[in-house]
Write a protein that holds these residues in place. Structure first.
Motif, PDB file in Angstrom:
ATOM      1  N   SER A 383       0.855  -1.178   0.000  1.00  0.00           N
ATOM      2  CA  SER A 383       0.000   0.000   0.000  1.00  0.00           C
ATOM      3  C   SER A 383       0.894   1.232   0.000  1.00  0.00           C
ATOM      4  N   GLY A 384       0.840   2.005  -1.079  1.00  0.00           N
ATOM      5  CA  GLY A 384       1.698   3.179  -1.167  1.00  0.00           C
ATOM      6  C   GLY A 384       3.159   2.786  -1.128  1.00  0.00           C
ATOM      7  N   GLY A 385       3.884   3.354  -0.174  1.00  0.00           N
ATOM      8  CA  GLY A 385       5.306   3.053  -0.039  1.00  0.00           C
ATOM      9  C   GLY A 385       5.594   1.980   0.987  1.00  0.00           C
ATOM     10  N   GLU A 386       4.583   1.205   1.368  1.00  0.00           N
ATOM     11  CA  GLU A 386       4.755   0.194   2.417  1.00  0.00           C
ATOM     12  C   GLU A 386       4.522  -1.202   1.863  1.00  0.00           C
ATOM     13  N   VAL A 387       5.392  -2.133   2.248  1.00  0.00           N
ATOM     14  CA  VAL A 387       5.275  -3.537   1.854  1.00  0.00           C
ATOM     15  C   VAL A 387       5.251  -4.387   3.122  1.00  0.00           C
ATOM     16  N   THR A 388       4.309  -5.331   3.158  1.00  0.00           N
ATOM     17  CA  THR A 388       4.179  -6.205   4.327  1.00  0.00           C
ATOM     18  C   THR A 388       4.242  -7.658   3.886  1.00  0.00           C
ATOM     19  N   LEU A 389       5.029  -8.435   4.585  1.00  0.00           N
ATOM     20  CA  LEU A 389       5.100  -9.881   4.375  1.00  0.00           C
ATOM     21  C   LEU A 389       4.598 -10.543   5.646  1.00  0.00           C
ATOM     22  N   THR A 390       3.540 -11.358   5.529  1.00  0.00           N
ATOM     23  CA  THR A 390       2.856 -11.894   6.706  1.00  0.00           C
ATOM     24  C   THR A 390       2.767 -13.406   6.655  1.00  0.00           C
ATOM     25  N   GLN A 391       2.914 -14.061   7.807  1.00  0.00           N
ATOM     26  CA  GLN A 391       2.676 -15.502   7.905  1.00  0.00           C
ATOM     27  C   GLN A 391       1.179 -15.771   7.792  1.00  0.00           C
ATOM     28  N   ASN A 392       0.829 -16.840   7.107  1.00  0.00           N
ATOM     29  CA  ASN A 392      -0.575 -17.182   6.916  1.00  0.00           C
ATOM     30  C   ASN A 392      -1.206 -17.663   8.217  1.00  0.00           C
ATOM     31  N   MET A 393      -2.489 -17.356   8.336  1.00  0.00           N
ATOM     32  CA  MET A 393      -3.288 -17.872   9.451  1.00  0.00           C
ATOM     33  C   MET A 393      -4.073 -19.088   8.974  1.00  0.00           C
ATOM     34  N   PRO A 394      -4.319 -20.064   9.877  1.00  0.00           N
ATOM     35  CA  PRO A 394      -3.754 -20.127  11.220  1.00  0.00           C
ATOM     36  C   PRO A 394      -2.284 -20.523  11.178  1.00  0.00           C
ATOM     37  N   VAL A 395      -1.519 -19.940  12.084  1.00  0.00           N
ATOM     38  CA  VAL A 395      -0.080 -20.190  12.123  1.00  0.00           C
ATOM     39  C   VAL A 395       0.176 -21.626  12.594  1.00  0.00           C
ATOM     40  N   SER A 396       1.115 -22.292  11.927  1.00  0.00           N
ATOM     41  CA  SER A 396       1.511 -23.644  12.321  1.00  0.00           C
ATOM     42  C   SER A 396       3.026 -23.711  12.392  1.00  0.00           C
ATOM     43  N   SER A 397       3.542 -24.085  13.548  1.00  0.00           N
ATOM     44  CA  SER A 397       4.997 -24.177  13.707  1.00  0.00           C
ATOM     45  C   SER A 397       5.592 -25.340  12.923  1.00  0.00           C
ATOM     46  N   ALA A 398       4.742 -26.257  12.469  1.00  0.00           N
ATOM     47  CA  ALA A 398       5.225 -27.429  11.732  1.00  0.00           C
ATOM     48  C   ALA A 398       5.132 -27.261  10.226  1.00  0.00           C
ATOM     49  N   HIS A 399       4.650 -26.112   9.776  1.00  0.00           N
ATOM     50  CA  HIS A 399       4.464 -25.911   8.345  1.00  0.00           C
ATOM     51  C   HIS A 399       4.864 -24.494   7.952  1.00  0.00           C
ATOM     52  N   GLY A 400       5.646 -24.397   6.900  1.00  0.00           N
ATOM     53  CA  GLY A 400       5.974 -23.103   6.330  1.00  0.00           C
ATOM     54  C   GLY A 400       7.067 -22.356   7.063  1.00  0.00           C
ATOM     55  N   PHE A 401       7.461 -21.229   6.472  1.00  0.00           N
ATOM     56  CA  PHE A 401       8.479 -20.369   7.060  1.00  0.00           C
ATOM     57  C   PHE A 401       7.927 -19.609   8.263  1.00  0.00           C
ATOM     58  N   GLN A 402       8.793 -19.373   9.213  1.00  0.00           N
ATOM     59  CA  GLN A 402       8.502 -18.453  10.312  1.00  0.00           C
ATOM     60  C   GLN A 402       9.391 -17.222  10.106  1.00  0.00           C
ATOM     61  N   ILE A 403       8.826 -16.035  10.218  1.00  0.00           N
ATOM     62  CA  ILE A 403       9.607 -14.809  10.067  1.00  0.00           C
ATOM     63  C   ILE A 403      10.339 -14.563  11.380  1.00  0.00           C
ATOM     64  N   SER A 404      11.666 -14.760  11.376  1.00  0.00           N
ATOM     65  CA  SER A 404      12.446 -14.701  12.614  1.00  0.00           C
ATOM     66  C   SER A 404      12.978 -13.311  12.913  1.00  0.00           C
ATOM     67  N   SER A 405      13.526 -12.641  11.905  1.00  0.00           N
ATOM     68  CA  SER A 405      14.103 -11.319  12.151  1.00  0.00           C
ATOM     69  C   SER A 405      14.216 -10.549  10.849  1.00  0.00           C
TER      70      SER A 405
END
Length: 667
Positions: A383-405
């Protein structure tokens, strides 16, 4: 003169004769067996070469044994994939829009036929060769899928697909059967006939269920339309003018919706006069009483809107819900099994991760925890000058990437910000601010993603001037700050999507690599197979959906002897269209499709055969070499025996004569 045996040493003669006798015995053995020696110690200086060649031949024999086993498995794969392709074609042709058969026989039999195909497919995917299950990747000691009955109906108190479909359809339809959409009329009773009346259509919450408003259009300028699809929840207002402006016959409203499985549908509402009304669901009658025309028209529109939503919900929405439940239950690699959360599914607002204790897990073989499809369960927004990368809901620790830092590096302080929100769900936000400072070449953002197994992957995006390469994004040259920020954000998002997808693909790996076999010193053949690859998955989802869905005819309340455009046929068409889409030939180029898997196994088989041919040729060379080292020519040995026999006979005679030598004999 002294004459005695000292002139001819008998001991030496006996020794020579003994050696010739040993040689004669060896030659006789060689003549009889064709080999040079019976023991390794007798090989002499040929021993190292003989051992080396025999070791190599043993290695080749091991490779050939492996090639034979793999070739057997590839033959099974070939037969299985051929049959699966046939099943796919049969399923694609069994349900076609508009083809209901005599007395709707196709609608009546499609469920049982689909179940039979599903059962055959499960049997094929659970088949084993010599006790080794072949469709579970490296998990070869157990069947990768439960039985068809367990998949559909559950087992041991754990829910099967039918239960998940029932929950999902309830959550998508809602208590009113309108796809989780609600309408209100404001004001309910206008004070004056000239006062406008507004009908509002609103999603009943921010959740993944039901219809999602996507488009609206109008024919005629008499109905005011104001929409806000970006709101949460989205809404549309329809304003009906009071006298003297009125809604004209023929004016219409078309609403577009996004359905739970990602497909689109629409409904159209058309204004008609009372004299021309046919009673069709999509018609609303214009009020003809001057004192109540506006509220009457708005009320009729509201009723027609509800009826159209309910009618579409019984066909398009239910079909989409059934296929969405298939996506939830028959999870793909890197995705968890999902179910409707909450006690009452009609009012549910979220999905939850299913567990092995409450839900049948359809696939238990080896699988990737991160998938390139969907960027490892990450979603991007800008949106405009902002970009967001978000983990999908529902979050699962056993599936997919986790955004660490997230780690920003910049030359000019304030040029952008990059922060991580712990969530849940966790997200990363990067915002560009040219008004504060200019973005410089070499500025970068490093995103650390963690896989479920704990392994981390760094994705670094670096700002550059001019053309951007891998891991780079181009700095905008726009002169207006807002435009520059928006363009920087767009360039950054493009680079981020590419880099994160590449990281997810690397984390996912290749199912073929899950099982490999050494076929030569520097070569392995990869032929692993996983039953949750996209080609099999689409077939299982579509056939399970066609199995559980039925098509009862619903009589028209206005005419009990007719069927209102036959909702059963509409639902059949909606289901058939989705199955056609899932099993389309256009998907043959997708990774994991049956056609691509067949081609990959063909490449593996060609490599296997090439290795086998090389071993055959090499073995022939080694056999010849070993023959030269370990065997003899019987013709040469026979000639050597004759020569030795002559010498040995002469030696016997000379030795005998010398042994009898004396002065008397000498004289």
């Amino acid at each position: 003169m002294i004459v005695n045996k000292s002139m001819f040493p008998l001991q030496t003669g006996f020794s020579v004769i003994s050696k010739m006798q040993d040689k004669f015995a060896l030659l006789q053995m060689q003549l009889g067996t064709g080999v040079k020696a019976q023991t390794l110690s007798d090989m002499g200086r040929d021993l190292p070469l003989s051992l080396s060649v025999r070791s190599r031949l043993t290695t080749i024999a091991g490779y050939n044994s492996s090639i034979e086993q793999v070739d057997l498995r590839l033959s099974f794969y070939d037969n299985a994939l051929t049959r699966l392709d046939e099943i796919e074609g049969q399923a694609r042709n069994s349900a076609v829009q508009g083809q209901y058969g005599s007395n709707n026989i196709n609608m009546a039999t499609i469920s049982s036929l689909s179940k039979a195909r599903l059962d055959e497919m499960v049997t094929l995917l659970n088949a084993d060769v010599a006790g080794r299950y072949l469709f579970g990747g490296s998990v070869t000691d157990k069947a990768p899928l439960p039985t068809t009955a367990e998949l559909l109906d559950g087992a041991g108190g754990r829910a099967g697909y039918r239960t998940v479909v029932t929950e999902r359809q309830a959550a998508d339809l809602g208590a009113l059967g309108q796809g989780r959409l609600e309408t209100t009329i404001t004001p309910a009773l206008p004070a004056l006939q000239t006062d406008p009346v507004t009908v509002s259509l609103t999603e009943d919450g921010d959740h993944p269920f039901g219809y999602k408003l996507s488009t609206v259009s109008a024919i005629g300028a008499n109905i005011g339309v104001v929409s806000d699809f970006a709101a949460s929840p989205a809404n549309v207002d329809f304003t009906f003018p009071g006298d003297p402006a009125t809604v004209a016959e023929g004016d219409s409203i078309t609403l577009g919706f996004t359905l739970p499985d990602g497909t689109e549908t629409q409904i159209t509402l058309k204004a008609v006069s009372a004299a021309n009304a046919s009673g069709a669901t999509g018609e609303f009658v214009i009020g003809d009483d001057p004192t109540t025309a506006t509220i009457t028209t708005a009320t009729n529109f509201d009723n027609a809107l509800k009826a159209s939503l309910q009618k579409s919900a019984e066909s398009e929405l239910k079909a989409a819900s059934t296929f969405a439940a298939g996506q939830n239950f028959f999870n793909a690699a890197g995705e968890p099994v999902l179910r409707v959360d909450g006690v009452d599914p009609y009012t549910a607002t979220s999905l939850r991760v299913a567990t092995k204790t409450d839900t049948v897990m359809w696939y238990s073989g080896e699988t990737a925890a991160v998938s390139a499809v969907g960027m490892g369960r990450l979603t991007s927004a800008r949106s405009g000058g902002e970009v967001t990368l978000t983990q999908n809901m529902p979050v699962s620790s056993a599936h997919g990437f986790q955004i660490s830092s997230v780690t920003p590096e910049m030359t000019n302080a304030g040029a952008f910000t990059a922060v991580r929100n712990a969530g849940p769900p966790a997200d990363m936000t990067v915002e560009f601010d040219s008004a504060t400072a200019a973005l410089a070449a070499g500025d970068k953002v490093t995103l650390t993603l963690t896989e479920p197994n704990g392994k981390t992957r760094d994705v670094t995006l670096t700002a550059v001037t001019g053309r951007a390469g891998p891991g780079q994004f181009t700095i905008s040259t726009a002169t207006v700050d807002a435009d520059r920020d928006a363009e920087n954000a767009a360039n950054f998002e493009k680079a981020m999507l590419r880099s994160v997808t590449e990281a997810a693909a690397a984390a996912e790996g290749n199912p073929r690599q899950s099982v490999t076999a050494a076929v030569e010193d520097s070569g392995r053949v990869a032929y692993g197979m996983q039953a949750n690859e996209s080609g099999y998955l689409r077939m299982i989802r579509s056939m399970a959906a066609m199995t559980v869905e039925t098509y009862p005819e619903i009589a028209n309340a206005a005419d009990p002897n007719s069927v209102d455009l036959n909702p059963a046929k509409q639902r059949f068409d909606a289901m058939a269209r989705r199955q056609q889409l899932e099993l389309s030939e256009g998907r043959n180029a997708e990774r994991g499709s049956i056609e691509l898997v067949t081609m990959e196994l063909g490449v593996a088989r060609a490599a296997l055969q090439a290795a086998g041919d090389r071993h055959t040729n090499y073995k022939a060379q080694l056999d010849n070499l070993l023959s030269d080292v370990e065997t003899v020519s019987k013709e040469d040995v026979a000639m050597e025996i004759l020569a030795l026999q002559t010498r040995l006979t002469a030696s016997y005679q000379v030795t005998s004569m010398v042994s009898q030598l004396s002065l008397v004999n000498y004289l």
